[in-house]
Design a protein around this motif. Structure first.
Motif, short mmCIF file in Angstrom:
data_model
loop_
_atom_site.label_atom_id
_atom_site.label_comp_id
_atom_site.label_asym_id
_atom_site.label_seq_id
_atom_site.Cartn_x
_atom_site.Cartn_y
_atom_site.Cartn_z
N LEU A 9 0.82 -1.21 0.00
CA LEU A 9 0.00 0.00 0.00
C LEU A 9 0.86 1.26 0.00
CD1 LEU A 9 -2.81 -1.08 2.49
CD2 LEU A 9 -2.99 -0.86 0.01
N LEU A 10 1.91 1.28 0.82
CA LEU A 10 2.75 2.48 0.93
C LEU A 10 3.55 2.74 -0.35
CD1 LEU A 10 4.06 2.27 4.60
CD2 LEU A 10 2.33 3.82 3.66
N ILE A 11 4.12 1.70 -0.96
CA ILE A 11 4.92 1.91 -2.17
C ILE A 11 4.04 2.38 -3.32
CG2 ILE A 11 4.88 -0.47 -3.08
CD1 ILE A 11 8.04 1.62 -3.01
N ASN A 12 2.81 1.87 -3.39
CA ASN A 12 1.89 2.30 -4.44
C ASN A 12 1.40 3.72 -4.19
OD1 ASN A 12 1.19 0.18 -6.59
ND2 ASN A 12 1.38 -0.99 -4.70
N LEU A 13 1.13 4.05 -2.95
CA LEU A 13 0.73 5.42 -2.60
C LEU A 13 1.86 6.40 -2.91
CD1 LEU A 13 -1.39 7.31 -1.38
CD2 LEU A 13 -0.40 6.81 0.86
N LEU A 14 3.08 6.00 -2.57
CA LEU A 14 4.24 6.86 -2.83
C LEU A 14 4.39 7.14 -4.33
CD1 LEU A 14 6.84 8.32 -1.96
CD2 LEU A 14 8.01 6.11 -2.12
N SER A 47 3.77 -0.59 -9.08
CA SER A 47 3.26 -0.51 -10.45
C SER A 47 1.80 -0.08 -10.53
CB SER A 47 3.46 -1.84 -11.18
OG SER A 47 2.89 -2.90 -10.46
N ILE A 48 0.97 -0.54 -9.63
CA ILE A 48 -0.44 -0.16 -9.66
C ILE A 48 -0.60 1.33 -9.37
CG2 ILE A 48 -2.70 -0.48 -8.55
CD1 ILE A 48 -1.91 -3.42 -8.12
N ILE A 68 3.82 1.45 -21.84
CA ILE A 68 3.98 0.01 -21.96
C ILE A 68 4.74 -0.55 -20.76
CG2 ILE A 68 5.09 -1.82 -23.31
CD1 ILE A 68 4.44 -0.18 -25.80
N GLY A 69 5.73 0.19 -20.29
CA GLY A 69 6.61 -0.29 -19.22
C GLY A 69 5.91 -0.55 -17.89
N PHE A 70 5.12 0.40 -17.40
CA PHE A 70 4.44 0.21 -16.12
C PHE A 70 3.48 -0.99 -16.17
CE2 PHE A 70 4.74 4.51 -13.66
CZ PHE A 70 6.11 4.46 -13.71
N PRO A 71 2.61 -1.09 -17.18
CA PRO A 71 1.73 -2.27 -17.23
C PRO A 71 2.50 -3.58 -17.40
CG PRO A 71 0.83 -0.53 -18.60
CD PRO A 71 2.21 -0.09 -18.19
N PHE A 72 3.60 -3.57 -18.16
CA PHE A 72 4.39 -4.78 -18.33
C PHE A 72 4.99 -5.21 -16.99
CE2 PHE A 72 8.45 -6.92 -19.11
CZ PHE A 72 8.00 -8.03 -19.84
N LEU A 75 2.30 -6.73 -14.91
CA LEU A 75 1.97 -8.08 -15.37
C LEU A 75 2.99 -9.10 -14.87
CD1 LEU A 75 0.08 -9.84 -17.08
CD2 LEU A 75 1.53 -9.31 -19.04
N VAL A 76 4.27 -8.77 -14.98
CA VAL A 76 5.32 -9.67 -14.49
C VAL A 76 5.19 -9.88 -12.99
CG1 VAL A 76 7.82 -9.92 -14.16
CG2 VAL A 76 6.92 -9.13 -16.37
N GLN A 77 4.95 -8.80 -12.25
CA GLN A 77 4.79 -8.91 -10.80
C GLN A 77 3.58 -9.75 -10.44
OE1 GLN A 77 4.70 -4.74 -9.82
NE2 GLN A 77 6.90 -4.67 -9.41
N PHE A 78 2.49 -9.56 -11.16
CA PHE A 78 1.26 -10.32 -10.92
C PHE A 78 1.50 -11.81 -11.13
CE2 PHE A 78 -2.87 -12.02 -12.32
CZ PHE A 78 -3.63 -11.72 -11.19
#
Length: 86
Positions: A9-14, A47-48, A68-72, A75-78
């Motif tokens: 949550l914190l890394i995504n909020l950041l 990434s989210i 493209i980079g962020f969604p890719f 996807l890899v993380q997912f």
């Protein structure tokens, strides 16, 4: 609460907040956050937040490496999470 969830949550909020700050600074021609920093935070699990921030603030949406980079990376993380939590 689980520490992994808090970190997530914190890394995504950041990264979400930094996308907004960088957009504001881009509009006012001030100091900018390095693209490398944004990608590192994305790779570290944000990434989210990065994707949501990119489209919320309409920032970096014309840059193919972000579009493209962020969604890719997400996807890899997912996929990694799916296969490592079995």
């Amino acid at each position: 609460m689980n520490l992994k969830l808090i970190y997530f949550l914190l890394i995504n909020l950041l990264l979400f907040i930094l996308m907004g700050i960088d957009k504001r600074k881009a509009v006012t021609n001030k100091w900018r956050i390095k693209e490398k920093t944004l990608f590192i935070l994305c790779l570290l699990g944000g990434s989210i937040g990065g994707i949501i921030g990119m489209y919320t603030f309409r920032h970096k949406t014309k840059h193919l490496k972000f579009k493209i980079g962020f969604p890719f990376i997400f996807l890899v993380q997912f996929i990694l999470v799916l296969y490592t939590t079995k």
